[in-house]
Design an enzyme around this catalytic site. Structure first.
Site, PDB file in Angstrom:
ATOM      1  N   ASN A 161     -53.413  -9.328  68.844  1.00  9.09           N
ATOM      2  CA  ASN A 161     -52.522  -8.476  67.728  1.00  9.09           C
ATOM      3  C   ASN A 161     -51.312  -8.769  67.705  1.00  9.09           C
ATOM      4  O   ASN A 161     -50.933  -8.268  68.771  1.00  9.09           O
ATOM      5  CB  ASN A 161     -52.600  -7.027  68.114  1.00  9.09           C
ATOM      6  CG  ASN A 161     -52.263  -6.140  67.173  1.00  9.09           C
ATOM      7  OD1 ASN A 161     -51.537  -6.900  66.026  1.00  9.09           O
ATOM      8  ND2 ASN A 161     -52.210  -5.079  67.018  1.00  9.09           N
ATOM      9  N   ASN A 180     -50.528  -3.462  70.039  1.00 12.65           N
ATOM     10  CA  ASN A 180     -50.359  -2.447  70.172  1.00 12.65           C
ATOM     11  C   ASN A 180     -51.930  -1.793  69.926  1.00 12.65           C
ATOM     12  O   ASN A 180     -52.991  -3.068  69.475  1.00 12.65           O
ATOM     13  CB  ASN A 180     -49.599  -2.633  68.089  1.00 12.65           C
ATOM     14  CG  ASN A 180     -50.424  -1.319  67.911  1.00 12.65           C
ATOM     15  OD1 ASN A 180     -49.258   0.514  68.242  1.00 12.65           O
ATOM     16  ND2 ASN A 180     -50.930  -0.427  67.331  1.00 12.65           N
ATOM     17  N   ARG A 190     -14.658 -34.938  53.328  1.00 12.18           N
ATOM     18  CA  ARG A 190     -14.110 -34.359  53.932  1.00 12.18           C
ATOM     19  C   ARG A 190     -14.113 -32.788  54.326  1.00 12.18           C
ATOM     20  O   ARG A 190     -13.529 -32.457  55.344  1.00 12.18           O
ATOM     21  CB  ARG A 190     -12.378 -33.824  52.824  1.00 12.18           C
ATOM     22  CG  ARG A 190     -11.186 -33.272  53.317  1.00 12.18           C
ATOM     23  CD  ARG A 190     -10.210 -34.445  51.894  1.00 12.18           C
ATOM     24  NE  ARG A 190     -10.788 -34.468  50.170  1.00 12.18           N
ATOM     25  CZ  ARG A 190     -10.089 -33.439  49.653  1.00 12.18           C
ATOM     26  NH1 ARG A 190     -10.422 -32.256  50.146  1.00 12.18           N
ATOM     27  NH2 ARG A 190     -10.797 -33.349  48.501  1.00 12.18           N
ATOM     28  N   LYS A 220     -31.762 -49.766  46.697  1.00 14.38           N
ATOM     29  CA  LYS A 220     -31.759 -49.119  45.400  1.00 14.38           C
ATOM     30  C   LYS A 220     -33.240 -48.516  46.421  1.00 14.38           C
ATOM     31  O   LYS A 220     -33.231 -46.941  45.321  1.00 14.38           O
ATOM     32  CB  LYS A 220     -31.889 -50.185  44.636  1.00 14.38           C
ATOM     33  CG  LYS A 220     -31.982 -49.550  43.338  1.00 14.38           C
ATOM     34  CD  LYS A 220     -32.229 -50.564  42.342  1.00 14.38           C
ATOM     35  CE  LYS A 220     -31.360 -51.105  41.857  1.00 14.38           C
ATOM     36  NZ  LYS A 220     -29.964 -50.265  41.741  1.00 14.38           N
ATOM     37  N   GLU A 278     -54.963  -5.206  54.183  1.00 13.05           N
ATOM     38  CA  GLU A 278     -55.931  -4.473  54.631  1.00 13.05           C
ATOM     39  C   GLU A 278     -56.102  -3.195  54.105  1.00 13.05           C
ATOM     40  O   GLU A 278     -55.533  -2.459  54.670  1.00 13.05           O
ATOM     41  CB  GLU A 278     -55.200  -4.762  55.472  1.00 13.05           C
ATOM     42  CG  GLU A 278     -56.183  -4.691  57.255  1.00 13.05           C
ATOM     43  CD  GLU A 278     -56.325  -3.092  57.213  1.00 13.05           C
ATOM     44  OE1 GLU A 278     -57.755  -2.456  57.606  1.00 13.05           O
ATOM     45  OE2 GLU A 278     -54.944  -2.558  57.961  1.00 13.05           O
ATOM     46  N   TYR A 304     -56.158   4.178  69.742  1.00 15.36           N
ATOM     47  CA  TYR A 304     -56.872   3.484  68.807  1.00 15.36           C
ATOM     48  C   TYR A 304     -57.037   1.981  69.513  1.00 15.36           C
ATOM     49  O   TYR A 304     -56.508   0.805  70.496  1.00 15.36           O
ATOM     50  CB  TYR A 304     -55.597   2.190  68.539  1.00 15.36           C
ATOM     51  CG  TYR A 304     -54.893   1.468  66.905  1.00 15.36           C
ATOM     52  CD1 TYR A 304     -55.646   2.073  66.246  1.00 15.36           C
ATOM     53  CD2 TYR A 304     -54.524  -0.118  67.210  1.00 15.36           C
ATOM     54  CE1 TYR A 304     -56.162   0.354  64.684  1.00 15.36           C
ATOM     55  CE2 TYR A 304     -54.772  -0.856  66.103  1.00 15.36           C
ATOM     56  CZ  TYR A 304     -55.718  -0.383  65.145  1.00 15.36           C
ATOM     57  OH  TYR A 304     -55.356  -1.706  64.001  1.00 15.36           O
ATOM     58  N   GLN A 328      -7.532 -38.747  48.736  1.00 14.91           N
ATOM     59  CA  GLN A 328      -8.400 -37.644  49.650  1.00 14.91           C
ATOM     60  C   GLN A 328      -9.856 -38.576  49.414  1.00 14.91           C
ATOM     61  O   GLN A 328     -10.060 -38.217  48.283  1.00 14.91           O
ATOM     62  CB  GLN A 328      -8.092 -36.340  49.082  1.00 14.91           C
ATOM     63  CG  GLN A 328      -6.614 -35.308  49.443  1.00 14.91           C
ATOM     64  CD  GLN A 328      -7.392 -34.072  48.650  1.00 14.91           C
ATOM     65  OE1 GLN A 328      -7.252 -32.884  49.712  1.00 14.91           O
ATOM     66  NE2 GLN A 328      -7.261 -34.059  47.643  1.00 14.91           N
TER      67      GLN A 328
END
Length: 715
Positions: free
Chosen positions: A259, A383, A353, A455, A483, A107, A347
């Protein structure tokens, strides 16, 4: 035997051995050994080294980031190829040529590409040339660094990663081509790649084809030189010292160049280097937030986090605990909470916290993504793969960049979560309903009606946070079949990496703005302490002068009011009245008067006697206080502004001081007020620039230099 295990014409004994970890899970787990902070320190150290030696299997995210951004000659990093890899690279290249000569069908060597791989040719060189031509499908617009050009830093990262892959000797390419790419990197010659046009499967075909185009001298190829000048291929070769002319690609060499996943994983490496730094920064900033908010440090107690089991959370809490341990702010806040436990909620709110619980999972995600990308940049991802030892070409799909797409989506979501926490903390910091005595908008002027402080910065933070939350949406669920339905699933790795790079940039904007605001809060606490000291001393002196003695020189019952008057000063938020301390519309004078009235109401029969009446003293006390207090408050403020405060800044006694010192002293920022010309954006710009060029790293790590990597013992 070659370094990749190849024996020319023989068997690969190395790969035939039985592995103790055949699935690589143990290797993956081992890579997470130790603390995240130690890993970040190691990354910083690697980033600063002057040389990256490539061998194919030990490249790190930090090294890729270094090559990407440290490209100036004065502070540049050089790349060196391992000579041990030469034999393996040559073996695979020779195998391809031998295979071609024998008529073996492979290939991309004798066949067409993708959905048209049914076509056949014996003209292997021309096939590679056509591959590069048809993949040059990108669009640039005008110029070499436009909005349609991949950032040159990302291109350098891609070049490095691609060399590292090809060095492993499974790709069928000549070593001389790898040497040429190395010369381009070392000479700061960067090919121009299109920003868009890849789905990162089969690899990053389109952008990588432009590197191949420069190597083969395509007339449309461009590069950028060391000083930003535009170069054609011939000029690029000359400046880089690549001799022998352009490369005529042999069979498989074009495919070997294009690739693979190098562009996506290269950019991902850059992104993750910054992400790891920002993750540690978020821990440090959360600890400083606890300091300036008079937070209760028990949220970092190790038992809480040990019982939750998550390592990221445990480490985040331990880092915050270390910074808060012995903090002068924490000691002062503890006294405040003991004196008046009802002044603030029992808390702290969630943004403080639960910050370890919030940040911990994000750190784990970023760390896991880093390891995934480090495996990817050391992988062979093209590949077909050339297995010389078994005399075969393997047709597979390592070009599928799913690890990049997935890790980048995950990292981007983590960055967005860190940004959300910062925005929540920032919103508390600037809001006088929640910030425990700091002025609204962190204003520092004498006249708050003409100073609106942060601000505008808060509005900007909301904008940053909104965009960051949008970017948290995944890329990888938008795959399109490509593709001719051959590439029907694809990773979108580079697209996701690009979006994560945007997220990093926005989080830097948020972090720099937040850090400037924290430094403002630190200085406001210093101002608060000095002005409150002046108020307390003045109230004490006025009380002694006006409440101690009666008209005939006898001790007056009003003298017993002083202690309670001073308690009012301690409990009342200074900035609630500082601009006009004697105003009857502000709480200080109202509450001081109420103390005297309450004592008068309890004075019994003595109140009927003019000489012992406390009511009779109220006017004298208030009149003298109004005559003296504004001057004393102004005097204390002026002393601080001139560098001679009565009380030094507590931050100097804290482990977070190196970061404050860097922002104030080295970057030259200052307390922002409406009385001065300098704007918040100017100061945020200085910190943002320092974050982008890495200056912020050392002071940040200095805050943690004495941490031993463990929480404080539970005892």
């Amino acid at each position: 035997m070659a370094s990749n295990g190849h024996v020319n014409g023989g068997e690969n004994f190395e790969l035939c051995k039985k592995s103790a970890d055949p699935l690589n899970w143990e290797m993956a787990a081992e890579s997470l050994r130790g603390s995240h902070l130690d890993e970040v320190k190691k990354m910083v150290s690697e980033f600063r080294k002057p040389m990256v030696k490539l061998g194919g299997e030990s490249l790190t995210v930090a090294q890729v980031a270094a090559i990407a951004v440290r490209d100036k000659s004065a502070n540049g990093v050089k790349v060196e190829l391992s000579e041990e890899a030469r034999a393996g690279v040559k073996a695979s290249s020779d195998w391809v040529m031998d295979s071609m000569n024998k008529g073996t069908d492979s290939y991309g060597v004798t066949t067409g590409f993708g959905a048209t791989s049914h076509r056949r040719t014996k003209n292997g060189g021309a096939l590679q040339k056509e591959l590069i031509r048809f993949l040059n499908a990108g669009v640039f617009g005008n110029g070499t660094e436009t909005s349609h050009t991949l950032p040159h830093s990302a291109t350098r990262a891609a070049m490095l990663v691609r060399i590292n892959t090809l060095l492993q000797g499974y790709s069928g390419i000549r070593f001389e081509i790898l040497e040429a790419i190395t010369k381009l990197i070392n000479s700061n010659i960067t090919p121009c790649l299109p920003l868009r046009g890849t789905i990162t499967a089969s690899g990053d075909l389109v952008p990588l084809s432009y590197i191949a185009g420069l190597l083969t001298g395509r007339p449309n190829s461009k590069a950028v030189g060391p000083n930003g000048e535009t170069l054609n291929a011939e000029e690029a070769f000359r400046v880089a010292g690549v001799n022998g002319g352009f490369f005529e690609l042999q069979p498989k060499e074009g495919l070997a160049l294009v690739n693979g996943t190098a562009v996506g994983s290269g950019m991902a490496s850059m992104v993750l280097f910054d992400s790891n730094i920002l993750a540690v920064m978020s821990e440090v900033l959360s600890a400083i937030f606890a300091e300036v908010m008079n937070g209760k440090p028990e949220f970092t107690d190790h038992l809480t986090h040990k019982l939750k089991h998550h390592p990221g959370q445990i480490e985040a809490a331990a880092i915050m605990e270390h910074i808060l341990d012995g903090s002068s702010y924490v000691k002062a806040a503890q006294k405040l909470h003991e004196m008046d436990p009802l002044q603030k909620p029992k808390q702290d709110r969630y943004a403080l916290r639960t910050s370890p619980q919030w940040l911990g999972p994000q750190i784990e995600v970023i760390r896991a993504a880093t390891k995934m990308i480090e495996r990817e940049i050391n992988s062979v991802n093209d590949n077909p793969l050339i297995d010389v030892s078994r005399n075969k070409a393997l047709h597979g799909g390592n070009f599928q960049g799913t690890p990049i797409g997935v890790s980048m989506d995950n990292a981007r979501l983590a960055l967005a979560s860190i940004g959300k926490l910062m925005f929540a903390q920032f919103s508390e910091l600037v809001n006088d309903y929640y910030n425990n005595g700091l002025p609204s908008n962190l204003t520092a002027s004498r006249n708050p009606s003409l100073d609106y402080g942060f601000k505008g910065a808060e509005i900007a933070m909301a904008s940053y946070c909104s965009e960051l939350q949008f970017l948290a949406n995944p890329v990888t669920n938008h795959v399109q079949s490509a593709e001719q339905h051959n590439q029907d699933v694809n990773s979108l790795g580079l697209i996701s990496a690009r979006k994560t790079a945007e997220a990093v940039d926005i989080l830097k904007l948020m972090s720099s703005t937040y850090l400037v605001a924290l430094c403002q809060a630190i200085d406001l606490r210093h101002l608060e302490e000095n002005l409150k000291n002046a108020v307390k001393n003045t109230v004490s002196q006025v009380a002694k002068r006006t409440l101690t003695m009666g008209a005939n020189g006898e001790l007056h019952p009003a003298r017993f009011c002083e202690k309670e008057l001073l308690r009012i000063v301690d409990r009342e938020y200074l900035f609630a009245y500082a601009d006009d301390p004697c105003s009857c519309n502000y709480p200080l004078m109202q509450k001081l008067r109420q103390v005297l009235v309450d004592h008068a109401m309890n004075n019994g029969e003595s109140e009927k006697n003019v000489n012992s009446s406390i009511f009779q003293k109220i006017g004298a006390f208030e009149d003298e206080l109004k005559a003296v207090l504004p001057k004393e408050v102004e005097s204390a403020r002026a002393a601080l502004e001139s560098g001679n405060p009565a009380i030094p800044n507590r931050i100097t006694e804290c482990r977070s001081y190196p970061l404050y010192r860097f922002v104030r002293k080295e970057l030259g920022t200052e307390l922002l007020t409406g009385e001065k010309v300098r704007s918040p954006g100017e100061e945020c710009d200085k910190v943002f620039t320092a974050m982008c060029n890495g200056q912020i790293i050392d002071p940040m790590l200095e805050c943690l230099k004495s941490w031993n990597g463990a929480p404080l013992p539970i005892c």
